[in-house]
Every structure is written in structure tokens, then in C-alpha cells.
Design a protein around this motif. Structure first.
Motif, PDB file in Angstrom:
ATOM      1  N   GLY A   1      -2.563   9.682   3.914  1.00 50.56           N
ATOM      2  CA  GLY A   1      -3.844   9.265   3.363  1.00 50.56           C
ATOM      3  C   GLY A   1      -3.781   8.943   1.880  1.00 50.56           C
ATOM      4  O   GLY A   1      -4.808   8.951   1.194  1.00 50.56           O
ATOM      5  N   VAL A   2      -2.579   8.640   1.387  1.00 50.29           N
ATOM      6  CA  VAL A   2      -2.385   8.346  -0.040  1.00 50.29           C
ATOM      7  C   VAL A   2      -2.177   6.854  -0.221  1.00 50.29           C
ATOM      8  O   VAL A   2      -1.248   6.277   0.357  1.00 50.29           O
ATOM      9  N   LYS A   3      -3.022   6.215  -1.007  1.00 54.50           N
ATOM     10  CA  LYS A   3      -2.899   4.778  -1.277  1.00 54.50           C
ATOM     11  C   LYS A   3      -2.326   4.607  -2.686  1.00 54.50           C
ATOM     12  O   LYS A   3      -2.904   5.100  -3.662  1.00 54.50           O
ATOM     13  N   ILE A   4      -1.207   3.937  -2.791  1.00 50.64           N
ATOM     14  CA  ILE A   4      -0.501   3.793  -4.069  1.00 50.64           C
ATOM     15  C   ILE A   4      -0.633   2.361  -4.555  1.00 50.64           C
ATOM     16  O   ILE A   4      -0.392   1.411  -3.804  1.00 50.64           O
ATOM     17  N   ASP A   5      -1.012   2.199  -5.822  1.00 51.29           N
ATOM     18  CA  ASP A   5      -1.146   0.875  -6.427  1.00 51.29           C
ATOM     19  C   ASP A   5      -0.218   0.805  -7.639  1.00 51.29           C
ATOM     20  O   ASP A   5      -0.520   1.318  -8.703  1.00 51.29           O
ATOM     21  N   PHE A   6       0.943   0.184  -7.450  1.00 51.85           N
ATOM     22  CA  PHE A   6       1.922   0.112  -8.538  1.00 51.85           C
ATOM     23  C   PHE A   6       1.442  -0.757  -9.699  1.00 51.85           C
ATOM     24  O   PHE A   6       1.854  -0.564 -10.837  1.00 51.85           O
ATOM     25  N   SER A   7       0.582  -1.741  -9.402  1.00 52.10           N
ATOM     26  CA  SER A   7       0.158  -2.663 -10.459  1.00 52.10           C
ATOM     27  C   SER A   7      -0.648  -1.960 -11.549  1.00 52.10           C
ATOM     28  O   SER A   7      -0.751  -2.459 -12.673  1.00 52.10           O
ATOM     29  N   SER A   8      -1.206  -0.809 -11.234  1.00 52.02           N
ATOM     30  CA  SER A   8      -1.987  -0.081 -12.233  1.00 52.02           C
ATOM     31  C   SER A   8      -1.252   1.163 -12.728  1.00 52.02           C
ATOM     32  O   SER A   8      -1.847   2.034 -13.358  1.00 52.02           O
ATOM     33  N   MET A   9       0.023   1.245 -12.442  1.00 53.47           N
ATOM     34  CA  MET A   9       0.790   2.451 -12.754  1.00 53.47           C
ATOM     35  C   MET A   9       1.627   2.263 -14.018  1.00 53.47           C
ATOM     36  O   MET A   9       2.178   1.196 -14.273  1.00 53.47           O
TER      37      MET A   9
ATOM     38  N   LEU B   1       4.844   2.127   1.712  1.00 50.11           N
ATOM     39  CA  LEU B   1       3.451   2.299   1.280  1.00 50.11           C
ATOM     40  C   LEU B   1       2.515   2.402   2.482  1.00 50.11           C
ATOM     41  O   LEU B   1       1.594   3.231   2.501  1.00 50.11           O
ATOM     42  N   VAL B   2       2.749   1.557   3.489  1.00 51.94           N
ATOM     43  CA  VAL B   2       1.912   1.587   4.697  1.00 51.94           C
ATOM     44  C   VAL B   2       2.061   2.924   5.411  1.00 51.94           C
ATOM     45  O   VAL B   2       1.074   3.551   5.829  1.00 51.94           O
ATOM     46  N   GLU B   3       3.317   3.397   5.567  1.00 48.91           N
ATOM     47  CA  GLU B   3       3.564   4.669   6.238  1.00 48.91           C
ATOM     48  C   GLU B   3       2.954   5.835   5.463  1.00 48.91           C
ATOM     49  O   GLU B   3       2.423   6.780   6.038  1.00 48.91           O
ATOM     50  N   THR B   4       3.034   5.776   4.126  1.00 46.87           N
ATOM     51  CA  THR B   4       2.493   6.851   3.293  1.00 46.87           C
ATOM     52  C   THR B   4       0.984   6.949   3.444  1.00 46.87           C
ATOM     53  O   THR B   4       0.411   8.047   3.562  1.00 46.87           O
TER      54      THR B   4
ATOM     55  N   MET C   1      12.706   6.439   3.345  1.00 46.27           N
ATOM     56  CA  MET C   1      13.964   6.314   4.086  1.00 46.27           C
ATOM     57  C   MET C   1      13.733   5.677   5.460  1.00 46.27           C
ATOM     58  O   MET C   1      14.574   4.908   5.937  1.00 46.27           O
ATOM     59  N   ALA C   2      12.599   5.961   6.082  1.00 43.21           N
ATOM     60  CA  ALA C   2      12.284   5.331   7.375  1.00 43.21           C
ATOM     61  C   ALA C   2      12.144   3.830   7.210  1.00 43.21           C
ATOM     62  O   ALA C   2      12.679   3.038   8.005  1.00 43.21           O
ATOM     63  N   SER C   3      11.433   3.417   6.170  1.00 34.63           N
ATOM     64  CA  SER C   3      11.254   1.986   5.923  1.00 34.63           C
ATOM     65  C   SER C   3      12.575   1.330   5.552  1.00 34.63           C
ATOM     66  O   SER C   3      12.870   0.205   5.965  1.00 34.63           O
ATOM     67  N   LEU C   4      13.383   2.048   4.787  1.00 32.15           N
ATOM     68  CA  LEU C   4      14.690   1.527   4.366  1.00 32.15           C
ATOM     69  C   LEU C   4      15.575   1.271   5.573  1.00 32.15           C
ATOM     70  O   LEU C   4      16.189   0.203   5.708  1.00 32.15           O
ATOM     71  N   MET C   5      15.643   2.219   6.483  1.00 31.16           N
ATOM     72  CA  MET C   5      16.500   2.052   7.668  1.00 31.16           C
ATOM     73  C   MET C   5      15.945   0.979   8.604  1.00 31.16           C
ATOM     74  O   MET C   5      16.706   0.241   9.240  1.00 31.16           O
TER      75      MET C   5
END
Length: 985
Positions: free
Chosen positions: A461-469, A453-456, A668-672
Motif C-alpha cells: 500500500g506504499v506509493k512511491i514518487d521518485f520525481s518529488s524525491m 513500484l507496482v508490486e510495492t 528482486m522479483a521485478s528484476l528476475m
């Protein structure tokens, strides 16, 4: 400690402060006296005894008498009798007890060997001198001390004065202090009202009654503080950017938990039941397990310690026990029996959950025959049976934390280890004593999601909020159904991947059901679940009232909550009683189930303890159908899954799949990154997955890499922290590259603080390819880097005056050395050597793989060999029904590691690790195989191993090698085969 050896120093002032009501029986105190007598210091012993008598008072301090047949005991006995006569301090008779029965002495001796990793025939090992260290009877003790009857009577008198009671009724929950003088119940209600508005907005009135009901149960059961405490430390985590999971376990069924943001799963939307979490008809401690970012979980625990006090918080002890197969192997090793013989005996124990050796002997004729036909096997099984179930070691629970109202040592004894303070009681006993136990779980996937999420946001410039999804994105379900599930929570195993490829999920409930079904027992329902999903017209219900309950799972019972819903909707149970029925079924309590069958079918008028139940017949359901439904519930309930738990898992599954579907590079970057410095096999696996998705993974580079795996221009760059020997040097590396004017390894080294970065680190950077940006010929860099470093250091010493402290150095001055060393004109290392260096420094082959050139031959072997397997299949047999112990196997890979061993018969054997494109597998080469195949067993060689699988309890699966041949033999075989086919054509 006890006996006649070293004793810890006794702090008499501490004893004096805590002496009221205590009896100084033996061990430490009497040991102080005895030790002085042993070294002929009678006057010192007398003074010590009198000082203890002064502290504890007459009648509370005794002189300990023991007789286990030791020389030391006989030596001090005359002085002990003199001491008794001169001071009047009474005797007490004791025995040093290390096992219960005298015949257990031999088994105890083996246990000592297990605990000290010794063999029984080792001359220098720790051992007890005789078999007298058992629990002796009063008759035996009187026989030992016939002239000292008072010493025996005093033992009984002391025992009568000892009184310990455990309180299993009182709850010792810590106190939570609400702000601004508010009552805790009022504050909880205020927070819930606020949360209800935030979660549901204009629809909040729809759910208010449920919230009021839950709050009433919570207050009545005395758990108001509990919810405030949990909400408080979860809020702390969220406020400090620490990832928190959506919830785990039955707590997800609580609306109060949802509006307090303890959980993030709407219980109303997914029909999750509060009584599965807190049953008003059965008072038990609530259990909320919370997942946190695995890197920062400790910060939340530290906060709890600060808030409630270090003396009120402790972790929970765990005990590793000697189980049936493991104890056979341990005892066999101590007895010096050959590994293969012991392994064969252990495998005669049936593969049943919680089986013991007594049951194993009753069920396995093969095991009985082995015992009856071989005296050593009989001895092995006799000792193993004595030791089975005993504690092998103490550890700390991975997640359990206890918070007490007062000082922890007022409730439980404590244990101190290098991991801190933990309770001496295990989790179940802690809960029975009314203490608050919480699980602070570290979950890698949360860290991965947060990193992605931080990298995205940074890159796009995309901020994702799963709690409202809403969990309804078709792209996510397409990805899961495609099988591209590496890195997706719960779906990484081959079995899970195949299941979801067949299932082709289209909604969130499919994920919930899938993660709930893929377990032993429920797996039998998977084929019908898939068929019913694809052919809804074939779904049949025993009664129409079952349809609204089971339609969400296509007519298949999957959840415990469905059992509760059935008994409630069809027979009229309330939710509290329905949970009792569910528990009885899951625990197979036959007497309770027979009683509840009557109530379910025919009803129950009620009594002073239970409300009336109308029953199915009264509700218009036939007796036959009601009994069939009850039978179906009984057969299913023993392995039913908690839907609240499945829903919580499914949320993380969906979120990881969402990130992989829409932002695969960042994901994948965060995963590795999450596996950096650890499992290189996993990183290699994810790099393969990146290639499959068309994502390029670039090698590490001193000019372009960040600390972790990073994303730039649609590519992933390997992180510097993933290079062996870099560690804290990464800050100095980044500072050097940011200093400007760096265009070669020499200029980079000039900009580097070489007092902080070692030659070993620079060597690792070269071998990992991090200097390839200056010149891809690594041999050139390796040839001169040490000379460059030495020259730069020498010139810096000349430049900097002796009066200048190292911390006052100007970086510009440090970089101004006139060193000028050219890279030599040498040939680069061979490809295989470069790959081996990468493997050593990165844990993986990055720029290629030794097996690449043999890919065609390996593919042909895989097609021709019925037993061909990859390393990841061998490593995870639980994910593949087709894999079983002792089955033949063929694997091709690079020999990554060799460890040779000389057996007791002076024969050579080896333990090797084979690595293929999918991971690593351990191979055991016994002497007979080693002799025949020794020429093929060389590090970095590519070999074909044929053997059989070997599974052992609590150990990684292994391959027992039968034949090892170089890959060249397979190449020659296929070359001949092709020539023959060509000639025949």
C-alpha cells in the motif's frame, strides 16, 4: 539485379507515371530486353524495347552493351545490333562493376565467401567467371567496343545529364500543430510557464531569466517544433503508464527540458550547463535521447508513426564493417587456414582503438615477420587489407528513429528489411542532411523499477514518487557502499562494486562522479578521488577560484562542464565560446588549443565573429598558474565525461538502489521477471543474491505462481512464464487452478483445456517442480500424466455430443469426467536428474546445484590455484584489470553442453560449456587435448579445466583447454594431502 539471370517484373504504368526526367540506363529495363534475346525471342525483345522507348522518349532509353567475356553477351550481340538498326534506339557501353581495380578480383572472391559463409575451395559456391568486373577506364572501354564509338560517347552524355545535390543547410523538421490555433512558440512558452510553476512553486522567479534565455536560443535556432514533438510523445508515454527515463546526455542541462518534463534532473541543482546541449555559437541539431520501458518502447514509436504518418517516419540503418582483427579471422576461415594459426596472427595486431592493418604492420614487428616468412600469411594480409573497412552486413539502429517534414523518400533512399523501413544513410549523414533523428532507447532498468513500484503498492500500500524525491537517503548510500549492488544500474560489475565499496558514497554527487570516472582514461583519477574524499584536508587547488568548481569532486576534474566553468569563471569566456574550447580540447585540435591558450591566459580583444575575452592575467591570476590550469584541462578534457549524462545515469542508479534498500523483495522479483525467457544465468545470479539477503525464492507452482515472479508473505515465487514450453498456455493454467476443486494433478488436468495445452507443456510443468504441491515425487507424475491426458480426452469425447461445437463446451461438463487414475508407487528421480530437468525447463538449477556437494573441494582449489577464476570473471574481462588475453586459468564447473567437431585432418575436437555457481564459460578443446582428456568430457560431469584465456574481437571470451580432469581427481588429491598432514602431525 543485373546480368542475364532472373529479373523482377517491370510495372510499366508505374514507370510511365514517374518517367519525367529519368533515363532508363540498364539493369532492370535493358535486362528485360536482353533476357528475351537470350531465349531467342527477338520479336518479344523488340516489342519490349519499343514500349520502353514510348515511355521514356527518344534520347532517354538506350540499349546496354557489355563485354565481360561472357558467352551470353556474345550470343545476343548480333540481335542487339539488329535491334539497334530496326528501332534506332542508341547503344550505351557499360561494365558490371563489383570492385575498383582488376587486381582486386581475388579479394572480391573472398568477400563473396565471407558473405555467403563458404570457403574458397568449395566447388558449389557462388563465384564470378573472371576478373573483368572492375571499373574500366575510357581507354579500356573503347578497346572493347572499337566499332561502336557512339556507345562510349553516350556513356559520357548520360553522366553529364545526371545531377544530384545534397542540401546540408536546410533543416527538415516535422511540423507540430499547436492546439486551439495557437502559435507553436506561444504554446511552448505557455507550457514552460506552467512547468516552471509546477517544478519550483514560489521560487519560480529565481529561474525565469534562465528559462527565457533558453527559449530565445531555441526559437532563434529553429527548434521550437522539436521540443514540442519530444514533449508530446513523452507525455503520451507517461499518460499510458510507459516508464520514461530521467533524461540522458546533454539535454539534462536544459531548464526548458526540465520544466517540460522531458527530463527529470534539475539542471540548477547540479550545475548542468545549457550550452553543452545547444550552443548558440554553433548551430547543430539538438540530440535528446530518451529511455523507455524496454517492453513498451515500441508503443511510443507506433504513436509517433500514427501522429506524423508512416511515410514520414523510418528507422536508421547501420553497417557492420570488417575491422582489422575480424577481417583477418574472416579471410583466414575462407582460405581454410587452421583456427589457431589465424587466431595467432589476429592477436599480433596491437590492441589500439580504430587501428587498421597498415598501421598494425608498421607497429608490430611480429606481424611483419609472420608476413615475410610465410607466403600464405602474406596472401591473407594482402586480401584482408583490401577488404578492411568494407561493409559486412546491414542492420537497424537499436534506437534511432527519423521523422521528416514530408515523405521520407523525398530526402533519403530507403531500405526495406524484415524489421521494417530504414534509411540507407547512417545516423551521421541523416543529421548532416537536416533530418530529425531521435533515439528511442529501451532500458531494462526502467521496466524493473516500474514493476517493483507496482508490486510495492499492491503488497504494502506504499506509493512511491521518485520525481518529488531528494536523492539524500543515507540507507541508499549504505547499501551501495556495502557492495550489495546486484541489480543496481551501472554498479553490477565486480570492478564497479569494488570501487563503490572503497568510495563509500554519502551524496548524490558521489554517484554521478563514480559512474563518470569508471571508464578507460578517467579511471586513473579514481585513487586520488577516493583519497581526497576521505581526507579533504589534502585537497589543493592551483588557484582559489577553482575551489567552487572542483570542490564537488574533491579537487579532481571529472566533467566537461567543469572545463567550461573554469574558462568562463577564470578567463571570462561566455558559455557558447567555452563549449568550443571544450570541443577543441576533447578532439585534440592543437592549432585551436594553442590559440585558445593565448586567449585564456592573456585575453582577446574580440572581432566580428567573437566577443572579447578578458583572460586570466587581467582577472588577477598569475601567468604561471593560468598555464598550469590550462595544461591540466588539456590533459583531462580528451576523456572528460558529460556531467549531464552522468547525472542521468546516477538517477537510475539511485532509484534502483532505493528500491533494493527499502523494498528488496519486490525489487528482486521485478528484476528476475525482466530476464524471464532469456538469460537464465542472470536469474541464477539474482537468486543467489536473494539467499544472501535472506529472501526465499520458491519454485514454480501451478497453484500459487503467477505469470511473472510474484511476492507473497515475504517470499518470491517463480513465475510460470519462466518455464520452457509454457508460453501462451499460462492463461489456461491459471484458469484451471482458479476453477476450484483442484487438489491433485489429476483434478488439475480435468480442469485444464487440453485442446489448448499440450502434453509437452504439462511435462515441462512436472519437471520444473510446478506439481510438487500435490506430491513432491516427480517420477510419479511423469509415469502417468500422458495416460491421464489421453483418458480425460477420451471421456470428454464420449460426454460431448458430436453436435456440440468445441467453443460451446461447458467447463463443468468438461471437468466432470469420471477418470480415476492413481499415482503409481515408484521411487523419485535421483537428485542430479531432477536438477538437470530443472536446468532444462527453467534455465537454472533451482532446488539445488550439482556443485553443492563439491563445495569444500572447490573452495580449496580456489585458495590453492593462483589462476582460479569463476565464469562471470571470464565472461566480463573488461571489469577486471587483472584479466588479460592468453593468461592461464583454472575453472571448475558442470559440463552443460558438448558440441564435437571433425577437423580437416579428420581429428576430433569439441566446444563445451562449463557452468559454475556464477555463470557459464565456453571452452575450446583442440584435438591434442581432446585425445588425452576424452574420458572426462561427458555432459553433467563436474570437471576441473586448466587452460588459457582467449579474447576475440566481437566474440565472448573463451578458455582454450590444456587439461580436463574430473572433480574426483581433486578430491583424491586433497584426501592424500590430508592423510599426509595427519600422519606428519
Amino acid at each position: 539485379t543485373d546480368g542475364f539471370y532472373y529479373k523482377p517484373r517491370v510495372d510499366k504504368e508505374v514507370l510511365r507515371a514517374h518517367s519525367e526526367g529519368l533515363i532508363a540506363l540498364s539493369a532492370c529495363l535493358a535486362g528485360d530486353v536482353q533476357r528475351r534475346l537470350l531465349y531467342d525471342d527477338y520479336e518479344g525483345a523488340k516489342a519490349e524495347a519499343l514500349s520502353f522507348l514510348d515511355i521514356f522518349g527518344e534520347g532517354n532509353f538506350f540499349l546496354e552493351l557489355q563485354d565481360q567475356g561472357l558467352e551470353e553477351e556474345a550470343k545476343i550481340l548480333p540481335d542487339m545490333e539488329r535491334l539497334h538498326e530496326e528501332t534506332g534506339i542508341p547503344f550505351v557501353a557499360t561494365n558490371d562493376v563489383h570492385y575498383i581495380k582488376q587486381e582486386h578480383a581475388a579479394s572480391h572472391d573472398v568477400l563473396l565467401c565471407i558473405q555467403t559463409a563458404k570457403k574458397r575451395d568449395d566447388e558449389e559456391r557462388m563465384r564470378f567467371p573472371n576478373d573483368q568486373f572492375y571499373l574500366k577506364s575510357e581507354k579500356e572501354m573503347r578497346k572493347l567496343f572499337p566499332d561502336k564509338p557512339d556507345a562510349i560517347e553516350n556513356t559520357a552524355r548520360i553522366a553529364e545529364r545526371c545531377e544530384v545535390e545534397f542540401d546540408f543547410k536546410t533543416k527538415h523538421l516535422p511540423r507540430f500543430e499547436a492546439p486551439d490555433g495557437k502559435s507553436n512558440s506561444g504554446y511552448l512558452q505557455e507550457l514552460c510557464e506552467q512547468g516552471l510553476s509546477e517544478r519550483y512553486g514560489e521560487d519560480k522567479e529565481t529561474y525565469r531569466e534562465r528559462m527565457k534565455y533558453e527559449l530565445g536560443v531555441i526559437e532563434k535556432m529553429g527548434f521550437t517544433d522539436y521540443f514540442l514533438i519530444v514533449r508530446d510523445f513523452i507525455k503520451y508515454a507517461r499518460d499510458h503508464g510507459i516508464a520514461v527515463g530521467p533524461g540522458r546526455g546533454s539535454a539534462a542541462g536544459s531548464l526548458v527540458s526540465y520544466v517540460l518534463r522531458i527530463t527529470d534532473i534539475d539542471p540548477n541543482e547540479y550545475n548542468l550547463i545549457f550550452e553543452r546541449f545547444l550552443n548558440p555559437e554553433r548551430v547543430s541539431m539538438p540530440d535528446i535521447d530518451i529511455d523507455f520501458c524496454y517492453e513498451r518502447r515500441g508503443e511510443v514509436i507506433d504513436y509517433v508513426v500514427r501522429k506524423y504518418g508512416a511515410d514520414k517516419v523510418a528507422q536508421i540503418i547501420t553497417f557492420g564493417t570488417l575491422k582489422a582483427k575480424a577481417v583477418i579471422r574472416d579471410v583466414g576461415r575462407v582460405m581454410g587456414m587452421p583456427y589457431r594459426d589465424v587466431d595467432k596472427i589476429a592477436k599480433m595486431v596491437p590492441d589500439e582503438l580504430k587501428i587498421n592493418l597498415k598501421s598494425a604492420l608498421a607497429k608490430s614487428s611480429e606481424l611483419r615477420a609472420a608476413r615475410d616468412g610465410d607466403a600464405r600469411v602474406a596472401e591473407l594480409l594482402r586480401i584482408a587489407t583490401d577488404l578492411e573497412g568494407l561493409c559486412r552486413n546491414a542492420g537497424t539502429h537499436a534506437a534511432g528513429v527519423v521523422i521528416a517534414r514530408g515523405n521520407m523518400d523525398e530526402y533519403v533512399p530507403l531500405y526495406v528489411s524484415d524489421k521494417g523501413v530504414s534509411t540507407q544513410f547512417t545516423m551521421t549523414t541523416i543529421e548532416e542532411l537536416g533530418l530529425l533523428k531521435m533515439d528511442f532507447l529501451g532500458l531494462r532498468n526502467l521496466t524493473v523499477i516500474q514493476g517493483a513500484l507496482v508490486e510495492t503498492e499492491k503488497n504494502r500500500g506504499v506509493k512511491i514518487d521518485f520525481s518529488s524525491m531528494k536523492y539524500d537517503d543515507p540507507e541508499v548510500y549504505r547499501l551501495i557502499g556495502s557492495g550489495n549492488t546486484s541489480g543496481v544500474f551501472q554498479l553490477e560489475s565486480q570492478g564497479m562494486t569494488d570501487f563503490f565499496k572503497q568510495l563509500k558514497p554519502t551524496k548524490f554527487e558521489d554517484i554521478v562522479a563514480g559512474v563518470s570516472l569508471y571508464r578507460p582514461g578517467p579511471m586513473e583519477s579514481i585513487p586520488i578521488y577516493i583519497k581526497n574524499k576521505k581526507n579533504p584536508e589534502r585537497i589543493k587547488y592551483l588557484h582559489p577560484k577553482l575551489e567552487p568548481i572542483l570542490s564537488v569532486t574533491y579537487g579532481v576534474m571529472v566533467y566537461q562542464e567543469q572545463v567550461m566553468q573554469i574558462v568562463r569563471d577564470l578567463a571570462g569566456y561566455d558559455y557558447g565560446r567555452s563549449d568550443e574550447v571544450r570541443r577543441a580540447m576533447s578532439k585534440k585540435k592543437n592549432d585551436v588549443m594553442q590559440r585558445e591558450r593565448q586567449h585564456f591566459v592573456y585575453g582577446f580583444e574580440g572581432d566580428e565573429n567573437s566577443k572579447p575575452v578578458p583572460g586570466c592575467v587581467k582577472n588577477g591570476i598569475s601567468e604561471k598558474a593560468a598555464n598550469e590550469i590550462f595544461d591540466q584541462m588539456v590533459s583531462f578534457a580528451s576523456y572528460a565525461f558529460n556531467k549531464s549524462h552522468g547525472a542521468a545515469y546516477a538517477v537510475i542508479t539511485y532509484e534502483t538502489a532505493y528500491m533494493k534498500a527499502y523494498y528488496p523483495i519486490e525489487f528482486m522479483a521485478s528484476l528476475m521477471t525482466s530476464f524471464m525467457g532469456g538469460d537464465g544465468t542472470q536469474i541464477a545470479r539474482y537468486i543467489r543474491n536473494c539467499k544472501e539477503m535472506g529472501i526465499e525464492v520458491l519454485p514454480p507452482c501451478v497453484m500459487n505462481s503467477e505469470r511473472k515472479f510474484s511476492v507473497k508473505d515475504g517470499k518470491i515465487r517463480y513465475g510460470l512464464m519462466g518455464i520452457k514450453h509454457v508460453g501462451i498456455s499460462v492463461d489456461y493454467i491459471l484458469a484451471a487452478r482458479d476453477s476450484g476443486n483442484v487438489d491433485s494433478m489429476l483434478s488439475f488436468l480435468k480442469a485444464l483445456d487440453l485442446d489448448k495445452v499440450s502434453k509437452k507443456t504439462v511435462e515441462s510443468l512436472i519437471q520444473a517442480g510446478a506439481f510438487d504441491c500435490f506430491d513432491p515425487n516427480r517420477a510419479k507424475h511423469m509415469a502417468v500424466f500422458e495416460q491421464m491426458i489421453d483418458r480425460i480426452k477420451e471421456e470428454r469425447r464420449k460426454t460431448v455430443t458430436e453436435q456440440t461445437a468445441i467453443w460451446d463446451m461447458n467447463p463443468e461438463v468438461m471437468a466432470a469426467a469420471t477418470t480415476d487414475i492413481e499415482l503409481p508407487d515408484v521411487e523419485d528421480f535421483p537428485k542430479q536428474q531432477k536438477l538437470n530437468q530443472e536446468k532444462d525447463k527453467l534455465g537454472i538449477y533451482l532446488s539445488g546445484h550439482p556443485l553443492d556437494e563439491s563445495a569444500e573441494i572447490i573452495d580449496r582449489l580456489a585458495a590453492d590455484e593462483k589462476t582460479f577464476m569463476t565464469a562471470d570473471r571470464i565472461a566480463h574481462p573488461e571489469n577486471d584489470k587483472g584479466i588479460r588475453d592468453n593468461m592461464p586459468v583454472c575453472i571448475v564447473g558442470v559440463i552443460d553442453r558438448i558440441q564435437t567437431h571433425i577437423t580437416k585432418k579428420n581429428e576430433m575436437m569439441a566446444f563445451i560449456n562449463i557452468e559454475d555457481l556464477f555463470g557459464g564459460a565456453d571452452v575450446v578443446v583442440f584435438p591434442d587435448c581432446y585425445v588425452k582428456n576424452a574420458s572426462s568430457i561427458e555432459e553433467d560431469s563436474i570437471v576441473v579445466v586448466r587452460g588459457r584465456l582467449n579474447f576475440k574481437e566481437d566474440e565472448e571470451p573463451k578458455v582454450i583447454a590444456l587439461k580436463i580432469t574430473p572433480i574426483s581427481a581433486a578430491e583424491e588429491y586433497y584426501a592424500r594431502k590430508d592423510r599426509t598432514a595427519s600422519q606428519n602431525a
